[in-house]
Design a protein around this motif. Structure first.
Motif, mmCIF file in Angstrom:
data_model
loop_
_atom_site.group_PDB
_atom_site.id
_atom_site.type_symbol
_atom_site.label_atom_id
_atom_site.label_comp_id
_atom_site.label_asym_id
_atom_site.label_seq_id
_atom_site.Cartn_x
_atom_site.Cartn_y
_atom_site.Cartn_z
ATOM 1 N N ARG A 41 1.374 4.124 -3.010
ATOM 2 C CA ARG A 41 1.366 5.610 -2.722
ATOM 3 C C ARG A 41 2.532 6.449 -3.089
ATOM 4 N N LEU A 87 -8.569 -1.765 -3.143
ATOM 5 C CA LEU A 87 -7.570 -0.857 -2.681
ATOM 6 C C LEU A 87 -7.584 0.438 -3.355
ATOM 7 N N ARG A 89 0.925 -1.264 0.009
ATOM 8 C CA ARG A 89 -0.186 0.021 0.135
ATOM 9 C C ARG A 89 0.908 1.239 0.018
ATOM 10 N N GLU A 108 -8.160 3.748 -1.591
ATOM 11 C CA GLU A 108 -7.029 5.020 -1.752
ATOM 12 C C GLU A 108 -7.710 6.253 -2.502
#
Lengths: 216, 384
Positions: A114, A172, A110, A176
């Motif tokens: 990012r 996901l 994750r 996000e």
């Protein structure tokens, strides 16, 4: 250093049949783009993007032999680790940041995503789909961790510590706030799979997934 | 430890002399400025194929030929020559003795001059001004200007040579197409300064040093300089390499007798020390180690190393060696991260080896292949 070395091996393993897979990624990248390829191996994609697309292409690779190979052929590659080195690139340094079949092997997928979308305007991510019917079938029938062409190492020594399914990855991205600009499912050899319209079918029949994302 | 040493005979070095001298970071100026240098291969008509090699603390300009003073092979002959990574069929490879050195460039052993450049009939000795790595690089820039080279294809160097490479790239970015800082760091660490200070203390403690005026009666502080070299040499090797080469073996005996036993590692270090004092000047050693200690590229650029490379078009190849504890990989990694932060084009490899800091001078085929490929790629891009 056991972990990174093992991950290096895993990356080399997938490199064997990467040509078609790489071509699909290269098709997503426009001419003259500034590209960072994370886990670039010996630099096959970088060389292709530089020669065919006039790209300013750079790489990160964890395996010393592969980095040496890439640097010796004149490519700009750093001996480093996606988990720790991305933080040191400035915001928006690249047009495209590529992570090919490595997401499942990083410590913090994750956070790596990012970082990719911080330093790049677009991220291109490919990963093996743990939701493929063979995985489901083997787990259901044998009760043991699957052993397939892609997932070919026993659970106690696999470098693929963060497997996910295509559905997981969509979730996901939603969580996000990433925009999925393009996605497709491919078979093990990188050939495009026919179930592009249905994420549910792709999650069942696609062996590999390829996503192009941007920040929301 | 050693009898009075016979220094090697003095030889004439090829040098370029600049009558207008050089202004130094410390505020002093030296004139004239002499830069002793050697070149290998042929400078092409466009003067675009020059690769500058920067030498380390105790190296010199005789990088790829038999040394005229010691008779030993050039210190980087493994990588410089026809068909080698620094291919002299393709590149014009040059190397200059650093400012403050003792192989012909202006330094403590050369004749002291006054502000008008008149000789004073005595060596500079400890009156030689404090110099910096940047001063060394400015002196080299005078040489490349003199040779009509406006842009170097490459600047390559290890250890203190790597510091010069970084300083070149930071000070003259437009004059450096490719830079290869090897086994180096953007500043000298506290531990490195500490080891240097032990060496300097050994020289200062030698009665023959005489406050730096040993040249007055033709002696050299051989004991002190030799101990300095012995300490430094330990830092150039790894523990594994020392164990592999010497272990606990004794010289000329198979078991301890508790009489005059000498371990092989001791005898090796003594040999290193005693040969070093024949070729190197103690005051040069003091001057150059100080310049290394002062080096802090981030501090020169407002405390942020990335500022040193902001907007650079230079292509970098950073290399480190896994068992090097003098300039450990983390220093190279910090450098790479700063280069990334400055959006520079950078390659980096940490090579696995047990040879310690010295690995950059030794047979390391992977390193040589990467360095050669990096330079060749840059030369291709420039059409050299």
């Amino acid at each position: 250093m056991d972990g990174p070395a093992e991950r290096g091996e895993a990356i080399r393993y997938v490199a064997k049949n990467m040509r078609l897979d790489l071509r699909l990624i290269a098709e997503m990248i426009p001419r003259g783009a500034k590209v960072l390829d994370i886990g670039c191996g010996d630099g096959a994609l970088l060389a292709h993007l530089t020669a065919e697309k006039g790209a300013d292409a750079r790489g990160i690779e964890i395996d010393m032999a592969a980095v040496t190979e890439a640097v010796a052929s004149g490519l700009a590659v750093i001996h480093g680790d996606a988990d720790t080195d991305l933080a040191f690139y400035p915001d928006g340094a690249f047009d495209y940041v590529v992570l090919s079949r490595t997401l499942q092997a990083v410590e913090k997928p994750r956070e790596v995503l990012r970082q990719m979308l911080r330093i790049g305007r677009h991220a291109i991510v490919s990963f093996p789909n743990f939701g493929h019917w063979q995985m489901r079938w083997r787990l259901l029938v044998t009760g043991r961790m699957p052993d397939t062409e892609t997932w070919n190492r026993p659970w106690y020594e696999t470098p693929n510590i963060h497997p996910c399914t295509i559905a997981d990855f969509f979730a996901l991205c939603a969580m996000e706030g990433y925009v999925v600009e393009e996605w497709l499912a491919v078979d093990e050899h990188g050939r495009r799979a026919p179930w592009r319209r249905s994420a549910r079918l792709a999650n069942l029949f696609g062996e590999q997934a390829l996503f192009k994302l941007r920040r929301g | 430890m050693s009898a009075p040493v016979a220094p090697f005979p003095q030889v004439e070095h090829q040098r370029a002399v600049f009558a207008d001298g050089l202004a130094l970071d410390c505020g002093a100026a030296i004139r004239p400025l002499a830069v002793a240098w050697r070149g290998y291969g042929r400078l092409n008509a466009a003067r675009s194929n020059a690769v500058l090699v920067c030498h380390a603390l105790t190296g010199d300009q005789y990088v790829a030929e038999t040394h005229p003073v010691t008779g030993r092979p050039g210190w980087w002959e493994t990588i410089i020559g026809p068909g080698k990574p620094l291919d002299t069929d393709r590149y014009f490879v040059l190397c200059a003795n650093v400012l403050g050195g003792c192989m012909g460039s202006t330094g403590p052993r050369e004749e002291m001059t006054d502000a008008e450049g008149r000789g004073l009939g005595r060596p500079w000795g400890t009156d030689f001004p404090s110099i910096t790595i940047r001063d060394m690089v400015r002196a080299q820039k005078r040489l490349t200007d003199h040779l009509g080279i406006t842009r170097l294809l490459g600047v390559v160097g290890g250890s203190m040579g790597g510091m010069q490479v970084l300083e070149w790239a930071a000070t003259y970015p437009e004059a450096v197409f490719a830079a290869a800082p090897i086994a180096t760091a953007a500043h000298h660490s506290a531990q490195n300064i500490a080891f240097h200070e032990v060496g300097r203390a050994a020289i200062h403690a030698d009665p023959d040093w005489k406050g730096g005026r040993y040249w007055e009666d033709g002696r050299v502080p051989a004991q002190g300089l030799s101990v300095a070299r012995m300490v430094a040499h330990i830092t150039y090797l790894s523990e594994q390499a020392l164990t592999r080469k010497f272990g606990r073996r004794l010289r000329g005996a198979s078991a301890l007798t508790f009489l005059e036993d000498v371990f092989e590692v001791e005898s090796y270090l003594r040999h290193q020390g005693s040969t070093f004092v024949r070729r190197f000047d103690a005051n040069s050693y003091l001057t150059i180690t100080r310049a290394m200690d002062y080096f802090d590229l981030a501090a020169e650029h407002g405390g942020d190393l990335a500022n040193a490379f902001r907007g650079t078009a230079t292509r970098f190849f950073v290399a480190s060696f896994s068992s090097d504890w003098l300039f450990p990989t983390r220093e190279s990694r910090a450098l790479v991260r700063a280069l990334n932060a400055a959006a520079a084009n950078v390659s980096f490899v940490e090579f696995a080896t047990d040879k310690g800091h010295d690995a950059f001078l030794l047979e390391e085929p992977e390193f040589h292949r990467a360095l050669g490929g990096f330079l060749a790629g840059c030369a291709d891009r420039l059409g050299v």
